[in-house]
Motif scaffolding. Structure first.
Motif, PDB file in Angstrom:
ATOM      1  N   ARG A   4       0.828  -1.206   0.000  1.00 16.71           N
ATOM      2  CA  ARG A   4       0.000   0.000   0.000  1.00 16.71           C
ATOM      3  C   ARG A   4       0.865   1.259   0.000  1.00 16.71           C
ATOM      4  N   GLU A   5       1.966   1.228   0.727  1.00 17.94           N
ATOM      5  CA  GLU A   5       2.868   2.381   0.733  1.00 17.94           C
ATOM      6  C   GLU A   5       3.467   2.591  -0.652  1.00 17.94           C
ATOM      7  N   LEU A   6       3.819   1.511  -1.318  1.00 18.70           N
ATOM      8  CA  LEU A   6       4.330   1.622  -2.683  1.00 18.70           C
ATOM      9  C   LEU A   6       3.297   2.285  -3.591  1.00 18.70           C
ATOM     10  N   ALA A   7       2.057   1.892  -3.418  1.00 19.60           N
ATOM     11  CA  ALA A   7       0.999   2.438  -4.266  1.00 19.60           C
ATOM     12  C   ALA A   7       0.768   3.927  -4.016  1.00 19.60           C
ATOM     13  N   LYS A   8       1.089   4.390  -2.805  1.00 22.12           N
ATOM     14  CA  LYS A   8       0.841   5.783  -2.456  1.00 22.12           C
ATOM     15  C   LYS A   8       2.014   6.712  -2.782  1.00 22.12           C
ATOM     16  N   VAL A   9       3.180   6.165  -3.082  1.00 25.93           N
ATOM     17  CA  VAL A   9       4.392   6.973  -3.218  1.00 25.93           C
ATOM     18  C   VAL A   9       4.200   8.172  -4.144  1.00 25.93           C
ATOM     19  N   ASN A  10       3.788   7.934  -5.364  1.00 23.73           N
ATOM     20  CA  ASN A  10       3.652   9.025  -6.328  1.00 23.73           C
ATOM     21  C   ASN A  10       2.206   9.436  -6.562  1.00 23.73           C
ATOM     22  N   TYR A  11       1.297   8.893  -5.782  1.00 25.75           N
ATOM     23  CA  TYR A  11      -0.124   9.202  -5.961  1.00 25.75           C
ATOM     24  C   TYR A  11      -0.387  10.698  -5.843  1.00 25.75           C
ATOM     25  N   LYS A  12       0.181  11.330  -4.834  1.00 21.24           N
ATOM     26  CA  LYS A  12      -0.038  12.764  -4.622  1.00 21.24           C
ATOM     27  C   LYS A  12       0.542  13.580  -5.772  1.00 21.24           C
ATOM     28  N   ILE A  13       1.720  13.205  -6.248  1.00 20.32           N
ATOM     29  CA  ILE A  13       2.321  13.895  -7.394  1.00 20.32           C
ATOM     30  C   ILE A  13       1.387  13.805  -8.590  1.00 20.32           C
ATOM     31  N   HIS A  14       0.846  12.617  -8.812  1.00 21.83           N
ATOM     32  CA  HIS A  14      -0.034  12.383  -9.946  1.00 21.83           C
ATOM     33  C   HIS A  14      -1.335  13.177  -9.815  1.00 21.83           C
ATOM     34  N   THR A  15      -1.973  13.091  -8.656  1.00 26.53           N
ATOM     35  CA  THR A  15      -3.251  13.787  -8.498  1.00 26.53           C
ATOM     36  C   THR A  15      -3.072  15.311  -8.544  1.00 26.53           C
ATOM     37  N   ASP A  16      -1.961  15.798  -8.026  1.00 26.31           N
ATOM     38  CA  ASP A  16      -1.692  17.241  -8.121  1.00 26.31           C
ATOM     39  C   ASP A  16      -1.535  17.672  -9.572  1.00 26.31           C
ATOM     40  N   ALA A  17      -0.848  16.858 -10.365  1.00 28.60           N
ATOM     41  CA  ALA A  17      -0.672  17.179 -11.783  1.00 28.60           C
ATOM     42  C   ALA A  17      -2.006  17.160 -12.520  1.00 28.60           C
ATOM     43  N   VAL A  18      -2.858  16.212 -12.190  1.00 28.90           N
ATOM     44  CA  VAL A  18      -4.198  16.161 -12.795  1.00 28.90           C
ATOM     45  C   VAL A  18      -4.966  17.428 -12.415  1.00 28.90           C
ATOM     46  N   LYS A  19      -4.931  17.759 -11.140  1.00 34.28           N
ATOM     47  CA  LYS A  19      -5.655  18.934 -10.652  1.00 34.28           C
ATOM     48  C   LYS A  19      -5.174  20.214 -11.343  1.00 34.28           C
ATOM     49  N   GLU A  20      -3.867  20.368 -11.453  1.00 37.12           N
ATOM     50  CA  GLU A  20      -3.301  21.602 -12.001  1.00 37.12           C
ATOM     51  C   GLU A  20      -3.424  21.701 -13.525  1.00 37.12           C
ATOM     52  N   ASN A  21      -3.502  20.576 -14.213  1.00 33.73           N
ATOM     53  CA  ASN A  21      -3.436  20.605 -15.668  1.00 33.73           C
ATOM     54  C   ASN A  21      -4.702  20.166 -16.395  1.00 33.73           C
ATOM     55  N   LEU A  22      -5.605  19.486 -15.714  1.00 31.94           N
ATOM     56  CA  LEU A  22      -6.788  18.959 -16.403  1.00 31.94           C
ATOM     57  C   LEU A  22      -8.114  19.441 -15.833  1.00 31.94           C
ATOM     58  N   ILE A  23      -8.096  20.091 -14.687  1.00 30.60           N
ATOM     59  CA  ILE A  23      -9.359  20.403 -14.024  1.00 30.60           C
ATOM     60  C   ILE A  23      -9.563  21.912 -13.924  1.00 30.60           C
ATOM     61  N   PRO A  24     -10.385  22.442 -14.835  1.00 38.01           N
ATOM     62  CA  PRO A  24     -10.732  23.857 -14.714  1.00 38.01           C
ATOM     63  C   PRO A  24     -11.698  24.075 -13.548  1.00 38.01           C
ATOM     64  N   GLU A  25     -11.753  25.286 -13.056  1.00 33.67           N
ATOM     65  CA  GLU A  25     -12.570  25.589 -11.874  1.00 33.67           C
ATOM     66  C   GLU A  25     -14.064  25.380 -12.090  1.00 33.67           C
ATOM     67  N   GLN A  26     -14.545  25.501 -13.312  1.00 42.55           N
ATOM     68  CA  GLN A  26     -15.984  25.435 -13.556  1.00 42.55           C
ATOM     69  C   GLN A  26     -16.572  24.024 -13.564  1.00 42.55           C
ATOM     70  N   LEU A  27     -15.763  23.005 -13.409  1.00 40.65           N
ATOM     71  CA  LEU A  27     -16.292  21.637 -13.407  1.00 40.65           C
ATOM     72  C   LEU A  27     -17.039  21.330 -12.115  1.00 40.65           C
ATOM     73  N   THR A  28     -18.049  20.485 -12.244  1.00 47.23           N
ATOM     74  CA  THR A  28     -18.794  20.026 -11.063  1.00 47.23           C
ATOM     75  C   THR A  28     -17.970  18.956 -10.348  1.00 47.23           C
ATOM     76  N   LYS A  29     -18.403  18.594  -9.141  1.00 47.77           N
ATOM     77  CA  LYS A  29     -17.693  17.564  -8.376  1.00 47.77           C
ATOM     78  C   LYS A  29     -17.670  16.233  -9.125  1.00 47.77           C
ATOM     79  N   SER A  30     -18.775  15.885  -9.757  1.00 48.72           N
ATOM     80  CA  SER A  30     -18.822  14.612 -10.483  1.00 48.72           C
ATOM     81  C   SER A  30     -17.917  14.652 -11.707  1.00 48.72           C
TER      82      SER A  30
END
Length: 138
Positions: free
Chosen positions: A34-60
Motif C-alpha cells: 500500500r505504501e508503494l501504491a501511495k508513493v507518487n499518488y499525490k504527485i499524480h493527483t496534483d498534476a491532474v488537478k493543475e493541468n486537467l481540471i478547470p474551476e468550472q467543473l462540477t464535483k462529479s
C-alpha cells in the motif's frame, strides 16, 4: 492415539503462535504494498488537478477526470480498467491495486510520476496513453 491434555494444549498454543506470525508477515507485506501504491499518488493527483481540471467543473466531472487518469494507468499496466477488473474478479477483496504484485505497484508508481510529467508538459491524451503503455511494457 491418545494425547495428553497438556500436550494438546501445547500444540494448540504453538499452532496459534505460528498463525499469528504468518498473519503479521501478511500485514507487513500488505502495508509495504500500500505504501508503494501511495508513493507518487499525490504527485499524480496534483498534476491532474493543475493541468486537467478547470474551476468550472462540477464535483462529479472532477471525480470523472481523476478516475479517467487512474484508469489510463490501469490500462497501461493491467490492460483493463478498475471496473473491468472488478467485474472479472467478483470474489476478490479490495480493488485492482490492492491485488497487484509488488513489481506491478513499483511500475505503477513510475507510471504515476511519468504521467504527471507528461501532464505538466501538455502532452495530449492519446500520446500520453501510448507513452505510458510503452513504459509499462518495458
Amino acid at each position: 492415539m491418545w494425547v495428553s491434555a497438556e500436550f494438546r494444549l501445547y500444540l494448540i498454543k504453538d499452532y496459534q503462535q505460528l498463525k499469528e506470525k504468518e498473519s503479521d508477515a501478511q500485514k507487513l507485506e500488505w502495508d509495504v504494498r500500500r505504501e508503494l501504491a501511495k508513493v507518487n499518488y499525490k504527485i499524480h493527483t496534483d498534476a491532474v488537478k493543475e493541468n486537467l481540471i478547470p474551476e468550472q467543473l462540477t464535483k462529479s466531472q472532477v471525480a470523472f477526470k481523476y478516475a479517467t487518469e487512474a484508469d489510463r494507468l490501469n490500462m497501461a499496466l493491467f490492460g483493463m480498467t478498475a471496473r473491468q477488473w472488478k467485474l472479472s474478479n467478483p470474489q476478490a477483496t479490495g480493488n485492482i491495486r490492492d491485488n497487484a504484485t509488488v513489481i506491478q505497484l513499483t511500475v505503477l508508481t513510475n507510471l504515476e510520476s511519468m504521467n504527471a510529467e507528461l501532464l505538466k508538459a501538455g502532452v495530449g491524451e492519446e500520446e500520453r496513453t501510448q507513452k505510458l503503455n510503452k513504459m509499462a511494457r518495458e
